[in-house]
Design a protein around this motif. Structure first.
Motif, PDB file in Angstrom:
ATOM      1  N   ASP A  33      38.775  41.291  37.916  1.00 16.67           N
ATOM      2  CA  ASP A  33      38.042  42.414  38.485  1.00 16.67           C
ATOM      3  C   ASP A  33      38.759  42.812  39.774  1.00 16.67           C
ATOM      4  O   ASP A  33      38.904  41.989  40.674  1.00 16.67           O
ATOM      5  CB  ASP A  33      36.603  42.003  38.782  1.00 16.67           C
ATOM      6  CG  ASP A  33      35.739  43.174  39.213  1.00 16.67           C
ATOM      7  OD1 ASP A  33      36.125  43.877  40.174  1.00 16.67           O
ATOM      8  OD2 ASP A  33      34.687  43.385  38.609  1.00 16.67           O
ATOM      9  N   VAL A  36      37.797  44.773  42.083  1.00 17.64           N
ATOM     10  CA  VAL A  36      36.906  44.968  43.224  1.00 17.64           C
ATOM     11  C   VAL A  36      36.570  43.622  43.868  1.00 17.64           C
ATOM     12  O   VAL A  36      36.723  43.437  45.067  1.00 17.64           O
ATOM     13  CB  VAL A  36      35.614  45.705  42.807  1.00 17.64           C
ATOM     14  CG1 VAL A  36      34.648  45.808  43.971  1.00 17.64           C
ATOM     15  CG2 VAL A  36      35.945  47.088  42.276  1.00 17.64           C
ATOM     16  N   THR A  37      36.139  42.663  43.051  1.00 16.83           N
ATOM     17  CA  THR A  37      35.731  41.355  43.567  1.00 16.83           C
ATOM     18  C   THR A  37      36.874  40.351  43.603  1.00 16.83           C
ATOM     19  O   THR A  37      36.720  39.282  44.177  1.00 16.83           O
ATOM     20  CB  THR A  37      34.606  40.768  42.705  1.00 16.83           C
ATOM     21  OG1 THR A  37      35.121  40.503  41.391  1.00 16.83           O
ATOM     22  CG2 THR A  37      33.415  41.703  42.632  1.00 16.83           C
ATOM     23  N   GLN A  38      37.982  40.657  42.943  1.00 16.25           N
ATOM     24  CA  GLN A  38      39.139  39.766  42.801  1.00 16.25           C
ATOM     25  C   GLN A  38      38.839  38.548  41.935  1.00 16.25           C
ATOM     26  O   GLN A  38      39.619  37.603  41.892  1.00 16.25           O
ATOM     27  CB  GLN A  38      39.688  39.323  44.162  1.00 16.25           C
ATOM     28  CG  GLN A  38      40.125  40.456  45.058  1.00 16.25           C
ATOM     29  CD  GLN A  38      41.197  41.327  44.428  1.00 16.25           C
ATOM     30  OE1 GLN A  38      42.096  40.848  43.746  1.00 16.25           O
ATOM     31  NE2 GLN A  38      41.108  42.615  44.641  1.00 16.25           N
ATOM     32  N   ALA A  39      37.709  38.542  41.238  1.00 16.60           N
ATOM     33  CA  ALA A  39      37.348  37.426  40.360  1.00 16.60           C
ATOM     34  C   ALA A  39      38.196  37.466  39.094  1.00 16.60           C
ATOM     35  O   ALA A  39      38.328  38.514  38.453  1.00 16.60           O
ATOM     36  CB  ALA A  39      35.869  37.506  39.995  1.00 16.60           C
TER      37      ALA A  39
END
Length: 86
Positions: free
Chosen positions: A68, A70-73
């Motif tokens: 992701d 946005v979250t860097q997950a």
């Protein structure tokens, strides 16, 4: 520091990895100048789910990572062989 999951070595520090580009960004087969310009310089740069090619510099293996933006997950990482092909 973020840990990225190498499908060959397991979780490793992000500094051991090199970004290879968006998965599915196919090279034009002898295309026009406009097609090559689009391929080389214009990116989707989406927010959210992304499929990307990464290289783990320690083992010199390239792989597909889903994450992701946005979250860097990191959702998953896959080999680029027949069973994990992009």
């Amino acid at each position: 520091m973020q840990l990225f999951p190498c499908p060959f070595c397991g979780p490793r520090p992000e500094t051991e990895f090199h970004f290879g580009g968006d998965a599915g960004n196919l090279r034009p087969a002898g295309g026009t100048v406009a097609e090559w310009t689009d391929y080389l310089y214009f990116r989707q740069n989406r927010k959210g789910a992304a499929r990307e090619i990464w290289m783990h510099l320690a083992c010199r293996e390239a792989f597909l990572m889903e994450r992701d933006t946005v979250t860097q997950a990191v959702v998953a990482s896959h080999t680029l062989g027949p069973e994990g092909a992009a």
